[in-house]
Design an enzyme around this catalytic site. Sequence first.
Site, PDB file in Angstrom:
ATOM      1  N   ASP A  17      43.227 -37.906  40.090  1.00  0.00           N
ATOM      2  CA  ASP A  17      42.873 -38.681  41.480  1.00  0.00           C
ATOM      3  C   ASP A  17      44.186 -38.223  42.245  1.00  0.00           C
ATOM      4  O   ASP A  17      43.890 -37.629  43.517  1.00  0.00           O
ATOM      5  CB  ASP A  17      42.953 -40.133  41.436  1.00  0.00           C
ATOM      6  N   ALA A  52      36.899 -48.403  45.426  1.00  0.00           N
ATOM      7  CA  ALA A  52      35.532 -48.152  45.144  1.00  0.00           C
ATOM      8  C   ALA A  52      35.286 -46.813  44.393  1.00  0.00           C
ATOM      9  O   ALA A  52      34.221 -46.420  44.274  1.00  0.00           O
ATOM     10  CB  ALA A  52      34.863 -47.855  46.568  1.00  0.00           C
ATOM     11  N   GLY A  53      36.196 -46.516  43.429  1.00  0.00           N
ATOM     12  CA  GLY A  53      36.315 -45.569  42.845  1.00  0.00           C
ATOM     13  C   GLY A  53      36.381 -44.153  43.397  1.00  0.00           C
ATOM     14  O   GLY A  53      36.285 -43.072  43.065  1.00  0.00           O
ATOM     15  N   LEU A  54      36.934 -44.243  44.752  1.00  0.00           N
ATOM     16  CA  LEU A  54      37.034 -42.959  45.619  1.00  0.00           C
ATOM     17  C   LEU A  54      38.580 -42.501  45.815  1.00  0.00           C
ATOM     18  O   LEU A  54      38.946 -42.023  46.701  1.00  0.00           O
ATOM     19  CB  LEU A  54      36.604 -43.075  46.945  1.00  0.00           C
ATOM     20  N   GLY A  55      39.372 -43.104  44.835  1.00  0.00           N
ATOM     21  CA  GLY A  55      40.840 -42.732  44.755  1.00  0.00           C
ATOM     22  C   GLY A  55      41.602 -43.323  45.866  1.00  0.00           C
ATOM     23  O   GLY A  55      42.682 -42.579  46.483  1.00  0.00           O
ATOM     24  N   SER A  56      41.342 -44.351  46.502  1.00  0.00           N
ATOM     25  CA  SER A  56      42.194 -45.015  47.425  1.00  0.00           C
ATOM     26  C   SER A  56      43.573 -45.009  47.125  1.00  0.00           C
ATOM     27  O   SER A  56      44.519 -44.863  47.754  1.00  0.00           O
ATOM     28  CB  SER A  56      41.670 -46.251  47.887  1.00  0.00           C
ATOM     29  N   SER A  86      43.675 -46.611  55.915  1.00  0.00           N
ATOM     30  CA  SER A  86      42.989 -45.933  55.323  1.00  0.00           C
ATOM     31  C   SER A  86      41.539 -45.817  55.824  1.00  0.00           C
ATOM     32  O   SER A  86      41.214 -47.304  56.087  1.00  0.00           O
ATOM     33  CB  SER A  86      43.319 -46.284  53.831  1.00  0.00           C
ATOM     34  N   GLU A 113      50.944 -44.126  40.781  1.00  0.00           N
ATOM     35  CA  GLU A 113      49.649 -44.435  40.288  1.00  0.00           C
ATOM     36  C   GLU A 113      49.841 -45.293  39.026  1.00  0.00           C
ATOM     37  O   GLU A 113      49.185 -46.077  38.515  1.00  0.00           O
ATOM     38  CB  GLU A 113      48.897 -43.159  39.829  1.00  0.00           C
ATOM     39  N   LYS A 152      38.651 -38.746  46.764  1.00  0.00           N
ATOM     40  CA  LYS A 152      38.139 -37.916  45.893  1.00  0.00           C
ATOM     41  C   LYS A 152      36.731 -38.555  45.335  1.00  0.00           C
ATOM     42  O   LYS A 152      36.522 -39.789  45.425  1.00  0.00           O
ATOM     43  CB  LYS A 152      39.003 -37.371  44.919  1.00  0.00           C
TER      44      LYS A 152
HETATM   45  N1  ADP Z   1      44.403 -48.466  52.445  1.00  0.00           N
HETATM   46  C1  ADP Z   1      45.205 -49.212  51.246  1.00  0.00           C
HETATM   47  N2  ADP Z   1      46.584 -49.929  51.579  1.00  0.00           N
HETATM   48  C2  ADP Z   1      47.231 -50.298  50.900  1.00  0.00           C
HETATM   49  N3  ADP Z   1      47.254 -50.185  49.326  1.00  0.00           N
HETATM   50  C3  ADP Z   1      46.169 -49.644  49.019  1.00  0.00           C
HETATM   51  C4  ADP Z   1      45.095 -49.084  49.946  1.00  0.00           C
HETATM   52  N4  ADP Z   1      44.023 -48.732  49.215  1.00  0.00           N
HETATM   53  C5  ADP Z   1      44.590 -48.720  47.770  1.00  0.00           C
HETATM   54  N5  ADP Z   1      45.635 -49.310  47.656  1.00  0.00           N
HETATM   55  C6  ADP Z   1      46.430 -49.843  46.445  1.00  0.00           C
HETATM   56  O1  ADP Z   1      45.546 -49.452  45.563  1.00  0.00           O
HETATM   57  C7  ADP Z   1      44.916 -50.318  44.593  1.00  0.00           C
HETATM   58  C8  ADP Z   1      43.264 -49.803  44.547  1.00  0.00           C
HETATM   59  O2  ADP Z   1      43.454 -49.274  43.337  1.00  0.00           O
HETATM   60  P1  ADP Z   1      42.117 -48.827  42.506  1.00  0.00           P
HETATM   61  O3  ADP Z   1      41.595 -50.303  41.725  1.00  0.00           O
HETATM   62  O4  ADP Z   1      42.338 -47.761  41.314  1.00  0.00           O
HETATM   63  O5  ADP Z   1      40.952 -48.330  43.401  1.00  0.00           O
HETATM   64  P2  ADP Z   1      40.437 -46.889  43.587  1.00  0.00           P
HETATM   65  O6  ADP Z   1      39.384 -46.620  42.775  1.00  0.00           O
HETATM   66  O7  ADP Z   1      40.127 -47.146  45.316  1.00  0.00           O
HETATM   67  O8  ADP Z   1      41.770 -46.077  43.736  1.00  0.00           O
HETATM   68  C9  ADP Z   1      45.115 -51.524  45.536  1.00  0.00           C
HETATM   69  O9  ADP Z   1      44.962 -52.508  44.828  1.00  0.00           O
HETATM   70  C10 ADP Z   1      46.159 -51.204  46.324  1.00  0.00           C
HETATM   71  O10 ADP Z   1      47.358 -51.978  45.542  1.00  0.00           O
HETATM   72  C1  PMV Z   2      38.518 -43.778  35.045  1.00  0.00           C
HETATM   73  C2  PMV Z   2      39.304 -42.616  35.713  1.00  0.00           C
HETATM   74  O1  PMV Z   2      38.978 -41.401  35.084  1.00  0.00           O
HETATM   75  C3  PMV Z   2      39.091 -42.372  37.166  1.00  0.00           C
HETATM   76  C4  PMV Z   2      39.297 -43.630  38.150  1.00  0.00           C
HETATM   77  O2  PMV Z   2      39.036 -43.420  39.566  1.00  0.00           O
HETATM   78  P1  PMV Z   2      39.101 -44.426  40.543  1.00  0.00           P
HETATM   79  O3  PMV Z   2      40.640 -45.059  40.483  1.00  0.00           O
HETATM   80  O4  PMV Z   2      38.056 -45.431  40.338  1.00  0.00           O
HETATM   81  O5  PMV Z   2      39.299 -43.980  42.142  1.00  0.00           O
HETATM   82  C5  PMV Z   2      41.003 -43.003  35.699  1.00  0.00           C
HETATM   83  C6  PMV Z   2      41.740 -41.922  35.807  1.00  0.00           C
HETATM   84  O6  PMV Z   2      41.310 -40.594  35.654  1.00  0.00           O
HETATM   85  O7  PMV Z   2      42.950 -42.150  35.875  1.00  0.00           O
END
Ligand code: ADP
Ligand code: PMV
Length: 635
Positions: A388, A327-331, A321, A377, A189
């Site tokens: 997210d 990267a802030g894109l909700g991985s 994935s 989460e 997202k």
């Molecule tokens: N492709 C993936 N495979 C396995 N775990 C993942 C993957 N993408 C994200 N994660 C899990 O989510 C965490 C990233 O979360 P976060 O820091 O909030 O980044 P984002 O903003 O991309 O959601 C990683 O440390 C990992 O534990």
């Molecule tokens: C900063 C926040 O508003 C968004 C975080 O997004 P991401 O994990 O960086 O993809 C936190 C949240 O809404 O849980």
Amino acid sequence: MLFLRTPLGEERIFALQPPFGGAWNRMHAEPEQPWASPVPAQNLGKFRKDKDRVAQKERDGRQQRDGTSLSQPSTPTPDDATDAATAKISAVMMASGTSDLRSNAATVGSNGLEMEEEMKLPDRQHSNGTVTTPAYRGNDMSVEANSAHKGADHDVPETTPNGARPQPPGTRKGSSPLAPAFMVSAPGKVIVFGEHAVVHGKAAMAAAISLRSYLLVTTLSKSQRTVTLRFPDISLSHTWNIDILPWAAFHSPSKKRKYYDLVTALDPELVEAMQPHLTAVSSDAPPAEQKIQHAAAAAFLYLFLSLGSQQSPPCVYTLRSTIPIGAGLGSSASTCVCISAALLLQSHALAGPHQDQLSEEAEKQLERINRWAFVGELLIHGNPSGVDNTVASGGKAVLFKRADYNKPPSVARLGDFPELPLLLVDTRQAKSTAAEVAKVAHLRTTHPAVAGHILDAIDKVTESAHALIASADFDSNNLAALQHLGELVALNHGLLFSLGVSHPKLEKLRGLVDDADVGWTKLTGAGGGGCAITLLRPTTTSSSSSSSPSPSKFQTLQTRLEAEGFEIYTTTLGGDGVGVLMPAVLTNGSAEVGGEVIDQDKFLRAEGREGVESLVGVVGGGAGGERGEWRFWRP
Ligand SMILES: Nc1ncnc2c1ncn2[C@@H]1O[C@H](COP(=O)(O)OP(=O)(O)O)[C@@H](O)[C@H]1O
Ligand SMILES: C[C@@](O)(CCOP(=O)(O)O)CC(=O)O
């Protein structure tokens, strides 16, 4: 260059496909929780190599090491071979519509979940006069796992003093065929307005992107008592023995949650009970890498123990994935949604998405998936708002608000989300959502009045943007309207900067885009690195084809962004949420009868982002259009 295409829009700028591997370039700092993650930047190269090494290991069919890990047998037993062959035949038969497994589908409850609520689902009268009961028919989504389940159920011995139910080695259960492999997928997202403020009860506007996670679920022979994670993006490969997991703790009457419960906090005793089974995960990996792996493993294990049972079928969960990690894109949310959906499907707690599904029924299923994804989460982030996972579940675009964490959030779907010309650039600076969220919480403690006003101001920005976009005469090709929206974008970034969640690389990026004078930029997601979005300025107010800045301006900007090591993504905005491919068979122009069966080997071998998309992408394949085999809950 990333170009975001909104619901019905055309891609309007030159597209530069980044190499797969943004995922590698992520690290996180100062996790708040012992199991929360990050990989420091200096380990990146190493991480990349490790990923390659693990991928190679996966290809070789070799397996993990530590004490509680079990090795997958590299040579299939005759039973395994028969089961695997039967599974493939069933998958192809199901895909080609020649199998009638539907009658199996009515067997429920063997997973220990409460099924009453499901049983209340109304039967649906079709126009042809037939009636289906949504939970167990429809697209056959919940059918396959049943056979394995039933077999397990019949042979369950008495529990041991620690609550485990040991399985005599080599025990052969009933002769039901293996459940065919299936896949689930969920999008990432972008938050267009309101990140961070949303954690403190304000509204946020967010939309799904076309970058997605894909999870393949492969059922093993019932003689195996293992559950395996293969997450090559984060170099994680781990196997647990199902029988020694802490079922007794998770299933004690005071702890057991129903699949439709709203769980808003982790149970510390359950988190504690899980710990011994996490310490063995990647125990020889560098600490930063291990934290990332532990975060993902913890999210999976908590959901598996909450939604599964000791009779859950032995499975391998393989995740790839196309969303860059951290990267802030909700991985993470996309990953959690895939896990939640897969486990709920296996538990028969969901009717699969199917044609003619009533909107409220689809909404109910999505809500279930979303609730458990939020729990995942909680394990990764500590204090997520839930925006997210809500977007990763339901897709499209939403205005999201969670005023009271003990209640479900308010989610307004923005069905008429406009076609916005957006550019998405990744600084490739790793960040931790948990750490950035903690920074804002700290500022609220040290400067409550100031921080409070900044959060209120962000809320006003989101409100104004929503009012503008929702107004009947909003036209994203109109310069005045876009200018107004752009100013709100820039204001939102300034306020986030004041909260301390920007990063020098994000400021550099913003400076370059401002110099090029192509639009208005803000960070998106948690900040501290990660991505920024730019709302592009139209050059004219008349037609969409001439509304973007000139290609030469972009060419120059692209060169400058790349010179800084930034990555430009191509995606579209406002796509579908979680989807299911059941069984894991796609036409793919394959000569195989019934289509191409997606197995672990093929999935793991797919080269990078493009390889994954062309093999299994919800959009992709020969013609590049939507692949009809994927089904979505569409509210
Ligand atoms: N492709 C993936 N495979 C396995 N775990 C993942 C993957 N993408 C994200 N994660 C899990 O989510 C965490 C990233 O979360 P976060 O820091 O909030 O980044 P984002 O903003 O991309 O959601 C990683 O440390 C990992 O534990
Ligand atoms: C900063 C926040 O508003 C968004 C975080 O997004 P991401 O994990 O960086 O993809 C936190 C949240 O809404 O849980």
